[in-house]
Motif scaffolding. Structure first.
Motif, PDB file in Angstrom:
ATOM      1  N   GLY A 199      55.012  27.931 106.555  1.00  0.00           N
ATOM      2  CA  GLY A 199      54.921  29.085 105.661  1.00  0.00           C
ATOM      3  C   GLY A 199      55.893  30.187 106.050  1.00  0.00           C
ATOM      4  N   CYS A 200      56.054  30.410 107.346  1.00  0.00           N
ATOM      5  CA  CYS A 200      57.006  31.434 107.803  1.00  0.00           C
ATOM      6  C   CYS A 200      58.443  31.014 107.503  1.00  0.00           C
ATOM      7  CB  CYS A 200      56.843  31.690 109.296  1.00  0.00           C
ATOM      8  SG  CYS A 200      55.341  32.576 109.708  1.00  0.00           S
ATOM      9  N   ALA A 201      58.750  29.731 107.650  1.00  0.00           N
ATOM     10  CA  ALA A 201      60.104  29.251 107.355  1.00  0.00           C
ATOM     11  C   ALA A 201      60.422  29.382 105.870  1.00  0.00           C
ATOM     12  CB  ALA A 201      60.252  27.801 107.806  1.00  0.00           C
ATOM     13  N   ILE A 202      59.450  29.073 105.016  1.00  0.00           N
ATOM     14  CA  ILE A 202      59.666  29.192 103.574  1.00  0.00           C
ATOM     15  C   ILE A 202      59.779  30.657 103.165  1.00  0.00           C
ATOM     16  CG2 ILE A 202      58.638  28.798 101.304  1.00  0.00           C
ATOM     17  CD1 ILE A 202      57.351  26.254 102.472  1.00  0.00           C
ATOM     18  N   ALA A 203      58.893  31.493 103.685  1.00  0.00           N
ATOM     19  CA  ALA A 203      58.878  32.907 103.299  1.00  0.00           C
ATOM     20  C   ALA A 203      60.117  33.655 103.778  1.00  0.00           C
ATOM     21  CB  ALA A 203      57.622  33.586 103.840  1.00  0.00           C
TER      22      ALA A 203
ATOM     23  N   PRO B  56      65.185  33.934 102.524  1.00  0.00           N
ATOM     24  CA  PRO B  56      66.264  34.882 102.214  1.00  0.00           C
ATOM     25  C   PRO B  56      66.937  35.473 103.457  1.00  0.00           C
ATOM     26  CG  PRO B  56      64.362  35.348 100.853  1.00  0.00           C
ATOM     27  CD  PRO B  56      63.938  34.329 101.869  1.00  0.00           C
ATOM     28  N   MET B  57      66.223  35.527 104.573  1.00  0.00           N
ATOM     29  CA  MET B  57      66.805  36.083 105.795  1.00  0.00           C
ATOM     30  C   MET B  57      67.647  35.062 106.540  1.00  0.00           C
ATOM     31  SD  MET B  57      63.790  38.626 107.213  1.00  0.00           S
ATOM     32  CE  MET B  57      62.982  37.342 108.082  1.00  0.00           C
ATOM     33  N   HIS B  58      67.181  33.809 106.621  1.00  0.00           N
ATOM     34  CA  HIS B  58      67.944  32.824 107.392  1.00  0.00           C
ATOM     35  C   HIS B  58      68.918  32.023 106.532  1.00  0.00           C
ATOM     36  CE1 HIS B  58      65.208  29.658 106.030  1.00  0.00           C
ATOM     37  NE2 HIS B  58      64.178  30.304 106.565  1.00  0.00           N
ATOM     38  N   GLY B  59      68.729  32.002 105.218  1.00  0.00           N
ATOM     39  CA  GLY B  59      69.681  31.363 104.330  1.00  0.00           C
ATOM     40  C   GLY B  59      69.680  29.844 104.341  1.00  0.00           C
ATOM     41  N   LEU B  60      68.673  29.229 104.918  1.00  0.00           N
ATOM     42  CA  LEU B  60      68.592  27.766 104.946  1.00  0.00           C
ATOM     43  C   LEU B  60      67.784  27.286 103.736  1.00  0.00           C
ATOM     44  CD1 LEU B  60      67.900  27.300 108.753  1.00  0.00           C
ATOM     45  CD2 LEU B  60      70.063  26.969 107.550  1.00  0.00           C
ATOM     46  N   ALA B  61      68.397  27.397 102.574  1.00  0.00           N
ATOM     47  CA  ALA B  61      67.708  27.071 101.322  1.00  0.00           C
ATOM     48  C   ALA B  61      67.300  25.609 101.266  1.00  0.00           C
ATOM     49  CB  ALA B  61      68.589  27.429 100.137  1.00  0.00           C
ATOM     50  N   ALA B  62      68.139  24.705 101.773  1.00  0.00           N
ATOM     51  CA  ALA B  62      67.809  23.282 101.740  1.00  0.00           C
ATOM     52  C   ALA B  62      66.561  22.984 102.583  1.00  0.00           C
ATOM     53  CB  ALA B  62      68.987  22.455 102.229  1.00  0.00           C
ATOM     54  N   LEU B  63      66.473  23.618 103.746  1.00  0.00           N
ATOM     55  CA  LEU B  63      65.292  23.435 104.593  1.00  0.00           C
ATOM     56  C   LEU B  63      64.048  23.987 103.900  1.00  0.00           C
ATOM     57  CD1 LEU B  63      63.922  22.720 107.314  1.00  0.00           C
ATOM     58  CD2 LEU B  63      64.507  25.027 108.057  1.00  0.00           C
ATOM     59  N   ALA B  64      64.163  25.169 103.335  1.00  0.00           N
ATOM     60  CA  ALA B  64      63.024  25.787 102.652  1.00  0.00           C
ATOM     61  C   ALA B  64      62.574  24.938 101.465  1.00  0.00           C
ATOM     62  CB  ALA B  64      63.375  27.196 102.202  1.00  0.00           C
ATOM     63  N   GLU B  65      63.504  24.398 100.707  1.00  0.00           N
ATOM     64  CA  GLU B  65      63.152  23.540  99.565  1.00  0.00           C
ATOM     65  C   GLU B  65      62.479  22.250 100.033  1.00  0.00           C
ATOM     66  OE1 GLU B  65      63.046  23.829  96.248  1.00  0.00           O
ATOM     67  OE2 GLU B  65      63.468  25.930  96.681  1.00  0.00           O
TER      68      GLU B  65
END
Length: 68
Positions: free
Chosen positions: A23-27, A30-39
């Protein structure tokens, strides 16, 4: 002093800590910019909102500490 909530050798603790971490990684995408990981994490979690993952994980850790 021993903590009754931090038990990294417990499978129950890990099962509750992982939703918090996911949940912290997804939320924080925008700060870490790892959109592929979040998706990827969003798809693996069934598109559950990050706040719900974090709250469920914290509840699990709390219940585990209360029972111990």
């Amino acid at each position: 002093m021993k903590s009754k909530y931090f038990k990294p050798r417990s499978l129950t603790w890990w099962a509750s800590a992982m939703p918090v971490l996911i949940g912290c990684a997804i939320a924080s995408e925008p700060m870490h910019g790892l959109a592929a990981l979040a998706e990827t994490l969003r798809a693996l979690s069934g598109d559950v909102p990050p706040a719900m993952l974090i709250n469920a994980g914290l509840a699990g850790i709390g219940f585990r500490g209360a029972v111990a």
